[in-house]
Motif scaffolding. Structure first.
Motif, PDB file in Angstrom:
ATOM      1  N   TYR A  29       8.984  -7.872   0.732  1.00 50.05           N
ATOM      2  CA  TYR A  29       7.926  -6.904   0.427  1.00 50.05           C
ATOM      3  C   TYR A  29       6.757  -7.577  -0.282  1.00 50.05           C
ATOM      4  O   TYR A  29       5.604  -7.380   0.092  1.00 50.05           O
ATOM      5  CB  TYR A  29       8.496  -5.759  -0.416  1.00 50.05           C
ATOM      6  N   SER A  30       7.053  -8.358  -1.297  1.00 47.58           N
ATOM      7  CA  SER A  30       5.965  -8.983  -2.073  1.00 47.58           C
ATOM      8  C   SER A  30       5.207 -10.024  -1.258  1.00 47.58           C
ATOM      9  O   SER A  30       4.030 -10.264  -1.509  1.00 47.58           O
ATOM     10  CB  SER A  30       6.497  -9.588  -3.369  1.00 47.58           C
ATOM     11  N   ALA A  31       5.864 -10.614  -0.268  1.00 40.84           N
ATOM     12  CA  ALA A  31       5.192 -11.589   0.589  1.00 40.84           C
ATOM     13  C   ALA A  31       4.458 -10.924   1.752  1.00 40.84           C
ATOM     14  O   ALA A  31       3.775 -11.593   2.522  1.00 40.84           O
ATOM     15  CB  ALA A  31       6.211 -12.585   1.135  1.00 40.84           C
ATOM     16  N   GLY A  32       4.612  -9.616   1.875  1.00 38.60           N
ATOM     17  CA  GLY A  32       3.943  -8.894   2.961  1.00 38.60           C
ATOM     18  C   GLY A  32       4.625  -9.066   4.296  1.00 38.60           C
ATOM     19  O   GLY A  32       4.006  -8.852   5.337  1.00 38.60           O
ATOM     20  N   ALA A  33       5.899  -9.452   4.288  1.00 40.03           N
ATOM     21  CA  ALA A  33       6.646  -9.637   5.538  1.00 40.03           C
ATOM     22  C   ALA A  33       7.199  -8.295   5.999  1.00 40.03           C
ATOM     23  O   ALA A  33       8.389  -8.028   5.959  1.00 40.03           O
ATOM     24  CB  ALA A  33       7.769 -10.652   5.357  1.00 40.03           C
ATOM     25  N   THR A  34       6.271  -7.426   6.407  1.00 41.08           N
ATOM     26  CA  THR A  34       6.644  -6.094   6.878  1.00 41.08           C
ATOM     27  C   THR A  34       6.047  -5.858   8.252  1.00 41.08           C
ATOM     28  O   THR A  34       4.933  -6.272   8.526  1.00 41.08           O
ATOM     29  CB  THR A  34       6.143  -5.012   5.906  1.00 41.08           C
ATOM     30  N   ASP A  35       6.808  -5.213   9.093  1.00 46.49           N
ATOM     31  CA  ASP A  35       6.444  -4.862  10.460  1.00 46.49           C
ATOM     32  C   ASP A  35       5.764  -5.971  11.263  1.00 46.49           C
ATOM     33  O   ASP A  35       6.407  -6.641  12.032  1.00 46.49           O
ATOM     34  CB  ASP A  35       5.635  -3.572  10.498  1.00 46.49           C
ATOM     35  N   ASP A  36       4.470  -6.185  11.094  1.00 50.06           N
ATOM     36  CA  ASP A  36       3.771  -7.154  11.939  1.00 50.06           C
ATOM     37  C   ASP A  36       3.823  -8.588  11.408  1.00 50.06           C
ATOM     38  O   ASP A  36       3.488  -9.516  12.120  1.00 50.06           O
ATOM     39  CB  ASP A  36       2.305  -6.743  12.124  1.00 50.06           C
ATOM     40  N   ARG A  37       4.194  -8.764  10.154  1.00 53.47           N
ATOM     41  CA  ARG A  37       4.262 -10.107   9.569  1.00 53.47           C
ATOM     42  C   ARG A  37       5.714 -10.475   9.361  1.00 53.47           C
ATOM     43  O   ARG A  37       6.539  -9.627   9.064  1.00 53.47           O
ATOM     44  CB  ARG A  37       3.508 -10.142   8.249  1.00 53.47           C
ATOM     45  N   GLN A  38       6.007 -11.754   9.501  1.00 53.09           N
ATOM     46  CA  GLN A  38       7.380 -12.229   9.400  1.00 53.09           C
ATOM     47  C   GLN A  38       7.475 -13.379   8.413  1.00 53.09           C
ATOM     48  O   GLN A  38       6.475 -14.009   8.087  1.00 53.09           O
ATOM     49  CB  GLN A  38       7.869 -12.710  10.770  1.00 53.09           C
ATOM     50  N   GLU A  89       9.550  -0.742   8.545  1.00 50.58           N
ATOM     51  CA  GLU A  89       8.874   0.351   7.839  1.00 50.58           C
ATOM     52  C   GLU A  89       9.882   1.153   7.019  1.00 50.58           C
ATOM     53  O   GLU A  89       9.626   1.499   5.864  1.00 50.58           O
ATOM     54  CB  GLU A  89       8.145   1.260   8.832  1.00 50.58           C
ATOM     55  N   ALA A  90      11.039   1.438   7.612  1.00 48.07           N
ATOM     56  CA  ALA A  90      12.093   2.167   6.886  1.00 48.07           C
ATOM     57  C   ALA A  90      12.568   1.361   5.684  1.00 48.07           C
ATOM     58  O   ALA A  90      12.811   1.915   4.600  1.00 48.07           O
ATOM     59  CB  ALA A  90      13.264   2.475   7.817  1.00 48.07           C
ATOM     60  N   GLY A  91      12.695   0.051   5.849  1.00 49.92           N
ATOM     61  CA  GLY A  91      13.122  -0.813   4.753  1.00 49.92           C
ATOM     62  C   GLY A  91      12.096  -0.871   3.637  1.00 49.92           C
ATOM     63  O   GLY A  91      12.449  -0.836   2.459  1.00 49.92           O
ATOM     64  N   ALA A  92      10.830  -0.935   4.007  1.00 47.00           N
ATOM     65  CA  ALA A  92       9.763  -0.975   3.006  1.00 47.00           C
ATOM     66  C   ALA A  92       9.722   0.337   2.222  1.00 47.00           C
ATOM     67  O   ALA A  92       9.596   0.331   0.993  1.00 47.00           O
ATOM     68  CB  ALA A  92       8.416  -1.242   3.667  1.00 47.00           C
ATOM     69  N   GLN A  93       9.859   1.459   2.921  1.00 45.11           N
ATOM     70  CA  GLN A  93       9.868   2.758   2.243  1.00 45.11           C
ATOM     71  C   GLN A  93      11.075   2.876   1.317  1.00 45.11           C
ATOM     72  O   GLN A  93      10.949   3.345   0.184  1.00 45.11           O
ATOM     73  CB  GLN A  93       9.880   3.892   3.266  1.00 45.11           C
ATOM     74  N   ALA A  94      12.236   2.442   1.787  1.00 43.35           N
ATOM     75  CA  ALA A  94      13.446   2.505   0.965  1.00 43.35           C
ATOM     76  C   ALA A  94      13.302   1.617  -0.265  1.00 43.35           C
ATOM     77  O   ALA A  94      13.708   2.007  -1.372  1.00 43.35           O
ATOM     78  CB  ALA A  94      14.663   2.087   1.795  1.00 43.35           C
TER      79      ALA A  94
END
Length: 109
Positions: A29-38, A89-94
């Motif tokens: 999350y802090s690195a921005g590795a969400t949905d479009d970024r890995q 997205e579900a992981g980021a929200q959780a």
């Protein structure tokens, strides 16, 4: 605010709550590795300080719950493969809800 609402604290997420999974989600999350970024598996291992077998086991659990996704980029040999990890997205929200629940607990709500 109704009296019952003040007595109810946000729920901790039992999937994220174990420290290694929390560390993984926080790092992604802090690195921005969400949905479009890995993030590369090797980078995630380095940043979390988790041994490969522990990281793999925890990622498998998070993936089974839909909180992360993994993709393998095949190299010329298995040793040259690259595994990419993403917080869904579900992981980021959780994760955000879990952090909010922790904050509420520490603030005495």
């Amino acid at each position: 605010m109704p009296k019952d609402a003040r007595n109810q604290s946000p729920e901790l997420d039992p999937v994220i709550h174990p420290i290694n999974r929390l560390r993984i989600c926080a790092t992604l999350y802090s690195a921005g590795a969400t949905d479009d970024r890995q993030m590369k598996y090797s980078t995630l291992a380095e940043l979390t300080g988790l041994p490969a077998d522990t990281l793999s086991k925890q990622l498998k659990h998070l993936e089974g719950c839909g909180y992360i996704s993994r993709a393998r980029e095949y190299g010329s040999t298995r040793a040259k493969d690259t595994v990419w990890v993403t917080l869904t997205e579900a992981g980021a929200q959780a994760y955000v809800q879990h952090v909010e629940a922790l904050k509420a607990m520490t603030e005495g709500l």
